[in-house]
Design a protein around this motif. Structure first.
Motif, PDB file in Angstrom:
ATOM      1  N   GLY A 243     -29.508 110.048 -15.573  1.00  0.00           N
ATOM      2  CA  GLY A 243     -29.115 109.171 -16.930  1.00  0.00           C
ATOM      3  C   GLY A 243     -27.750 108.721 -16.408  1.00  0.00           C
ATOM      4  N   ALA A 244     -26.848 109.551 -15.887  1.00  0.00           N
ATOM      5  CA  ALA A 244     -25.506 108.917 -15.764  1.00  0.00           C
ATOM      6  C   ALA A 244     -25.715 108.099 -14.309  1.00  0.00           C
ATOM      7  CB  ALA A 244     -24.452 110.064 -15.464  1.00  0.00           C
ATOM      8  N   LEU A 245     -26.309 108.302 -13.363  1.00  0.00           N
ATOM      9  CA  LEU A 245     -26.483 107.294 -12.260  1.00  0.00           C
ATOM     10  C   LEU A 245     -27.367 106.073 -12.600  1.00  0.00           C
ATOM     11  CD1 LEU A 245     -27.548 110.261  -9.562  1.00  0.00           C
ATOM     12  CD2 LEU A 245     -25.583 108.792  -9.637  1.00  0.00           C
ATOM     13  N   GLU A 246     -28.432 106.420 -13.720  1.00  0.00           N
ATOM     14  CA  GLU A 246     -28.812 105.185 -14.031  1.00  0.00           C
ATOM     15  C   GLU A 246     -27.814 104.072 -14.568  1.00  0.00           C
ATOM     16  OE1 GLU A 246     -32.628 104.801 -16.858  1.00  0.00           O
ATOM     17  OE2 GLU A 246     -30.925 105.501 -17.930  1.00  0.00           O
ATOM     18  N   GLU A 247     -27.032 104.572 -15.253  1.00  0.00           N
ATOM     19  CA  GLU A 247     -26.147 103.615 -16.042  1.00  0.00           C
ATOM     20  C   GLU A 247     -25.187 102.771 -14.730  1.00  0.00           C
ATOM     21  OE1 GLU A 247     -23.463 105.422 -18.879  1.00  0.00           O
ATOM     22  OE2 GLU A 247     -25.144 106.135 -19.981  1.00  0.00           O
ATOM     23  N   ARG A 248     -24.921 103.751 -13.621  1.00  0.00           N
ATOM     24  CA  ARG A 248     -23.897 103.057 -12.711  1.00  0.00           C
ATOM     25  C   ARG A 248     -24.834 102.433 -11.888  1.00  0.00           C
ATOM     26  NH1 ARG A 248     -21.401 107.704 -14.218  1.00  0.00           N
ATOM     27  NH2 ARG A 248     -19.327 108.078 -13.720  1.00  0.00           N
ATOM     28  N   LEU A 249     -26.210 102.502 -11.542  1.00  0.00           N
ATOM     29  CA  LEU A 249     -26.819 101.767 -10.863  1.00  0.00           C
ATOM     30  C   LEU A 249     -27.496 100.428 -11.457  1.00  0.00           C
ATOM     31  CD1 LEU A 249     -28.243 104.645  -8.824  1.00  0.00           C
ATOM     32  CD2 LEU A 249     -26.996 102.918  -7.689  1.00  0.00           C
ATOM     33  N   GLY A 250     -27.420 100.209 -12.731  1.00  0.00           N
ATOM     34  CA  GLY A 250     -27.752  99.142 -13.431  1.00  0.00           C
ATOM     35  C   GLY A 250     -29.360  99.103 -13.380  1.00  0.00           C
ATOM     36  N   LEU A 251     -29.895 100.202 -13.943  1.00  0.00           N
ATOM     37  CA  LEU A 251     -31.486 100.477 -13.904  1.00  0.00           C
ATOM     38  C   LEU A 251     -31.907 100.130 -15.350  1.00  0.00           C
ATOM     39  CD1 LEU A 251     -32.108 103.692 -11.828  1.00  0.00           C
ATOM     40  CD2 LEU A 251     -32.130 101.276 -11.283  1.00  0.00           C
ATOM     41  N   ASN A 252     -31.104  99.785 -16.250  1.00  0.00           N
ATOM     42  CA  ASN A 252     -31.678  99.277 -17.564  1.00  0.00           C
ATOM     43  C   ASN A 252     -32.531 100.334 -18.353  1.00  0.00           C
ATOM     44  OD1 ASN A 252     -30.150  96.676 -17.358  1.00  0.00           O
ATOM     45  ND2 ASN A 252     -31.764  95.957 -16.033  1.00  0.00           N
ATOM     46  N   GLN A 253     -32.175 101.395 -18.162  1.00  0.00           N
ATOM     47  CA  GLN A 253     -32.733 102.654 -18.772  1.00  0.00           C
ATOM     48  C   GLN A 253     -34.454 102.672 -18.440  1.00  0.00           C
ATOM     49  OE1 GLN A 253     -32.484 101.964 -23.078  1.00  0.00           O
ATOM     50  NE2 GLN A 253     -30.291 102.739 -23.132  1.00  0.00           N
ATOM     51  N   ALA A 254     -34.681 102.489 -17.105  1.00  0.00           N
ATOM     52  CA  ALA A 254     -35.905 102.456 -16.568  1.00  0.00           C
ATOM     53  C   ALA A 254     -36.296 103.998 -16.357  1.00  0.00           C
ATOM     54  CB  ALA A 254     -36.073 101.826 -15.178  1.00  0.00           C
ATOM     55  N   PHE A 255     -35.240 104.816 -16.257  1.00  0.00           N
ATOM     56  CA  PHE A 255     -35.328 106.283 -15.885  1.00  0.00           C
ATOM     57  C   PHE A 255     -35.657 106.880 -17.526  1.00  0.00           C
ATOM     58  CE2 PHE A 255     -33.747 110.571 -15.766  1.00  0.00           C
ATOM     59  CZ  PHE A 255     -34.561 111.287 -14.954  1.00  0.00           C
ATOM     60  N   THR A 256     -34.462 106.734 -18.135  1.00  0.00           N
ATOM     61  CA  THR A 256     -34.526 107.518 -19.508  1.00  0.00           C
ATOM     62  C   THR A 256     -35.316 106.618 -20.650  1.00  0.00           C
ATOM     63  OG1 THR A 256     -32.663 106.100 -20.197  1.00  0.00           O
ATOM     64  CG2 THR A 256     -32.068 108.318 -19.017  1.00  0.00           C
ATOM     65  N   GLU A 257     -35.417 105.561 -20.486  1.00  0.00           N
ATOM     66  CA  GLU A 257     -36.094 104.752 -21.610  1.00  0.00           C
ATOM     67  C   GLU A 257     -35.423 105.040 -22.929  1.00  0.00           C
ATOM     68  OE1 GLU A 257     -40.250 105.663 -21.921  1.00  0.00           O
ATOM     69  OE2 GLU A 257     -40.594 105.337 -19.652  1.00  0.00           O
ATOM     70  N   GLY A 258     -34.226 105.225 -22.723  1.00  0.00           N
ATOM     71  CA  GLY A 258     -33.237 105.439 -23.873  1.00  0.00           C
ATOM     72  C   GLY A 258     -33.243 106.796 -24.965  1.00  0.00           C
ATOM     73  N   ARG A 259     -34.153 107.503 -24.231  1.00  0.00           N
ATOM     74  CA  ARG A 259     -34.331 108.696 -24.965  1.00  0.00           C
ATOM     75  C   ARG A 259     -33.594 109.889 -24.701  1.00  0.00           C
ATOM     76  NH1 ARG A 259     -39.969 107.465 -23.810  1.00  0.00           N
ATOM     77  NH2 ARG A 259     -41.083 106.410 -25.499  1.00  0.00           N
ATOM     78  N   THR A 260     -33.137 110.818 -25.666  1.00  0.00           N
ATOM     79  CA  THR A 260     -32.760 112.002 -25.486  1.00  0.00           C
ATOM     80  C   THR A 260     -33.406 112.960 -24.886  1.00  0.00           C
ATOM     81  OG1 THR A 260     -32.932 112.766 -27.790  1.00  0.00           O
ATOM     82  CG2 THR A 260     -30.866 111.788 -27.282  1.00  0.00           C
ATOM     83  N   VAL A 261     -33.177 114.225 -24.423  1.00  0.00           N
ATOM     84  CA  VAL A 261     -34.332 115.108 -23.875  1.00  0.00           C
ATOM     85  C   VAL A 261     -34.975 115.511 -25.302  1.00  0.00           C
ATOM     86  CG1 VAL A 261     -34.279 117.803 -23.556  1.00  0.00           C
ATOM     87  CG2 VAL A 261     -32.654 116.039 -22.222  1.00  0.00           C
ATOM     88  N   GLN A 262     -34.428 115.936 -26.385  1.00  0.00           N
ATOM     89  CA  GLN A 262     -35.366 116.341 -27.484  1.00  0.00           C
ATOM     90  C   GLN A 262     -36.376 115.041 -28.096  1.00  0.00           C
ATOM     91  OE1 GLN A 262     -35.127 119.166 -28.510  1.00  0.00           O
ATOM     92  NE2 GLN A 262     -36.449 119.735 -30.120  1.00  0.00           N
ATOM     93  N   GLN A 263     -35.817 113.880 -27.706  1.00  0.00           N
ATOM     94  CA  GLN A 263     -36.820 112.756 -28.176  1.00  0.00           C
ATOM     95  C   GLN A 263     -37.889 112.733 -27.108  1.00  0.00           C
ATOM     96  OE1 GLN A 263     -33.832 109.744 -28.133  1.00  0.00           O
ATOM     97  NE2 GLN A 263     -33.727 109.524 -30.523  1.00  0.00           N
TER      98      GLN A 263
END
Length: 761
Positions: free
Chosen positions: A499-519
């Motif tokens: 998730g932290a690498l996603e932000e640095r690489l400008g992936l626009n939440q393609a990996f996390t889809e904006g969700r927390t682990v619990q979500q």
């Protein structure tokens, strides 16, 4: 607070103070909990735990490149520094080489949880970046995984549909296992095993009159409750023994020709070879006796008993982890077909009873939810056991299952979960191969050999330190897995790292889809619950599941019999083979033209065999005290050591010939390398054989990486494929010599971190 938690080797119950576990026991619902679970608590805060992000000093000084990898100290850095360095390097490699320049490794049993499964996390992330070079197959049964779809069907389907132990108990009269019926391997299961029921099922089958025959060089590689009859052929000769059994069945008219005509193809080609019509050499019991060193009368008697009984032929995964490993698996299917019992209750063929705790459980209606990995657009891939060859020989072409594969030019290796310096062979060669890429990145909990041979090492959480859910590969029990403690040191979840690498690489939440682990957990579970509901199965809400102990996924048929539908209706239940039938002769395999795997099963002499410089046959099997190399620094694993080294077992005859004593520290050697071990002398090992388990953390001598001071047998095993068909591992066997170690015992260093320095100079 006392809580339960799923592991690959059972469910543990533990008390936690929020920072560490105490009073760990087996789950109250497990009839046969195993001691391996005690490795978990004792490892969590071990000195070998990776506490902070670390970068190899030479990589920081000189930039990307492999010179010094595995020898140089590490510099501990902040998370921001590590993530900035890594994101910059990922951009460079993808911009310069594209997705074919990145190998997404992560083979291994990284997590019993389904969301935080390291391989899934990594592959999803790399797919967001554009893809990665992937691997197909596995080390456990990669050879049969390539073979069996041509012969009888997918190996995973065969294991999931295995005749259940309850049916064996009721119907099987003769249970023949080639390669063991292992208590230790039945302790584990991919993704977890909740109830260890194999022991009680075997005991009940034995009480009901089932006779167990174990064909292996290791007498105690079976449940004691099976009271097995032990047959110990020369290692690597099982295919010759099986051909002789086929010869006897044919010669005495014991083969079921009607079954073979209806359900199989190619028997005429095979039996011509067995009779010697096609090559001039009948594969008779007399012929096989000279190869296997099993008396002719014993081979004849076994063949007759097979024909007289309801017989289950089991071939363990170990049988195909050797030179020409396709042959004994193919012959196991062929013998079962000749007996005509495939599809009958308690008879037929199976690949893996005793190899994993889940084989023999009834198929579930569905698998548990898991994190989707997305689509990998990169077309380059390798058979998983060819990683060293790929790194050392970019551009080289190899045959594989009817194709030709070109090794890509990999510049960055990214590994999350798993330890190739355990799974792979010829570790000196692997260490040399690991010098080739510009950068190697590892997420790890401990300073394993893989971490020590990396450039950027990021500390990851253990399963007990993160929220997840899990169920084993075919286990019906599905567990919530709330974190039991806070993370050790500065460890982070793989998901948080990506998730932290996603932000640095400008992936626009393609990996996390904006969700927390619990979500994510709630989202995946809710989707899964809806899918089950459409199929008429009701499971609790996520809140009820998360607050409860476990739920049970329904099974399709508790009394399932492998291939029963095919036997009852071979037209409408065709097998997933080219002909739709059992292929004793495979026209497709024959068309590949592979000399090391022709169109029907044959005897092929192993490349390491008789009359060679090393007189002892090494069996490198799975350990009793851990899962592969996992948690080798844990309490149970350490208790199994001798002089802090992995134990090696040898027959008294061979020990006496070398003037060795019980408890000696010995050196096991061949042309590839050597290792130290503690000697145990026992008549449970066939003469001419030495046995040492895999998984001792590789501890190379600083002046000689081919010499492991701790007892890792993969400095001895050859990195050569089983055949051109599968390119599978041959890790199970090697030829060696053993001698007393007369010099002072060298230090063991795997239980300490590598040298960590405070500066980059």
């Amino acid at each position: 607070m006392r809580s339960s938690h799923l592991t690959h080797f059972g469910v543990l119950e533990a008390e936690s103070n929020g920072k560490s576990l105490s009073a760990v026991t087996g789950w109250h619902g497990d009839p046969d909990p195993r001691q391996i679970i005690h490795n978990v608590a004792s490892s969590q805060h071990h000195p070998a735990r990776i506490r902070r992000p670390a970068v190899r000093q030479g990589w920081l000084q000189r930039g990307p490149g492999g010179t010094g990898r595995g020898d140089e100290p590490f510099v501990e850095v902040t998370w921001n520094e590590a993530l900035d360095l890594l994101s910059t390097e990922l951009r460079r490699v993808y911009d310069t080489h594209g997705s074919s320049g990145v190998y997404g490794g992560s083979y291994g049993w990284s997590s019993a949880g389904r969301f935080h499964h390291g391989q899934s996390q990594l592959h999803r992330f790399l797919n967001c970046l554009g893809g990665y070079v992937s691997a197909v197959g596995d080390y456990s049964y990669g050879t049969s995984g390539a073979l069996l779809p041509h012969v009888i069907g997918s190996v995973n389907e065969i294991m999931a549909d295995a005749t259940t132990w309850s049916v064996i108990r009721e119907h099987t009269e003769l249970f023949i296992s080639f390669g063991g019926l292992s208590e230790k391997n039945s302790a584990v299961g991919p993704g977890g095993i909740a109830r260890h029921a194999t022991r009680s099922e075997i005991e009940r089958a034995r009480e009901a009159g089932c006779h167990f025959v174990d064909i292996t060089p290791i007498r105690d590689d079976a449940f004691a409750e099976a009271d097995t009859e032990w047959i110990a052929p020369r290692p690597g000769s099982d295919a010759a023994l099986m051909l002789a059994l086929a010869h006897k069945l044919d010669a005495e008219g014991l083969a079921d020709l009607e079954f073979l005509e209806t359900y199989a193809v190619g028997y005429d080609r095979f039996i011509a070879y067995v009779r010697g019509t096609s090559d001039g050499q009948p594969k008779s019991p007399e012929w096989a006796s000279k190869i296997t060193e099993i008396p002719t009368d014993a081979i004849v008697a076994l063949a007759r008993r097979m024909a007289e009984s309801r017989t289950m032929i089991n071939v363990s995964w170990s049988m195909q982890r050797q030179d020409h490993g396709e042959q004994p698996v193919w012959l196991g299917v062929t013998l079962a077909a000749m007996l005509g019992q495939i599809g009958l209750p308690g008879g037929g063929f199976q690949h893996g009873y005793g190899s994993s705790g889940d084989v023999g459980l009834a198929r579930r209606v569905t698998s548990p939810p898991r994190l989707p990995q997305g689509t990998n657009p990169e077309r380059s891939y390798i058979p998983v056991a060819r990683i060293a060859d790929m790194l050392l020989n970019p551009g080289a072409v190899i045959p594989f299952n009817g194709r030709e594969l070109t090794f890509p030019h990999v510049d960055l290796v990214y590994w999350v979960g798993g330890n190739p310096f355990h799974h792979h062979q010829d570790l000196t060669k692997l260490r040399r191969a690991f010098q080739r890429p510009s950068t190697i990145v590892v997420h790890e909990q401990f300073w394993t050999s893989t971490a020590r041979n990396a450039d950027i090492v990021l500390p990851a959480t253990m399963t007990i330190e993160r929220d997840d859910f899990g169920a084993g590969r075919n286990d019906p029990l599905f567990f919530p897995m709330p974190a039991l403690t806070e993370p050790a040191g500065e460890a982070r979840d793989d998901y948080a790292i990506f998730g932290a690498l996603e932000e640095r690489l400008g992936l626009n939440q393609a990996f996390t889809e904006g969700r927390t682990v619990q979500q994510w957990l709630e989202h995946l579970y809710s989707e899964w619950r809806e899918r089950l509901a459409t199929r008429g199965h009701t499971v609790p809400s996520f809140e009820e599941f998360w607050d409860g102990d476990y739920i049970e996924i329904p099974v399709l048929d508790p009394g399932q019999v492998l291939h029963a539908d095919y036997r009852n209706d071979p037209v409408n239940h065709r097998l997933r083979t080219p002909s739709g039938r059992i292929e004793i002769y495979s026209e497709k395999i024959d068309s590949f033209g592979y000399e090391d795997c022709p169109g029907h099963p044959v005897w092929l002499e192993p490349r390491e065999w008789r009359d060679q410089p090393y007189p002892l046959h090494l069996i490198s099997n799975q350990p009793k005290t851990r899962l592969h190399s996992q948690l080798d620094i844990g309490t149970t694993s350490k208790r199994g050591k001798l002089h802090r080294r992995e134990p090696a077992r040898m027959n008294p005859v061979d020990a006496a010939a070398r003037k060795l004593q019980n408890g000696d520290v010995v050196r096991i050697r061949n042309d590839r390398g050597s290792c130290l071990a503690g000697l145990i002398i026992t008549d449970a090992i066939r003469p001419g054989v030495v046995q040492i388990a895999t998984g001792a953390w590789y501890d190379p001598d600083p002046s000689d990486p081919s010499f492991c001071r701790h007892g890792n047998p993969n400095v001895l095993t050859a990195d050569r494929p089983s055949s051109s068909l599968s390119q599978g591992t041959t890790a199970q066997h090697a030829l060696v010599e053993v001698e007393r170690w007369e010099r002072p015992h060298p230090p063991i260093t795997v239980d300490k971190p590598p040298k960590l320095v405070d500066n980059r100079a």
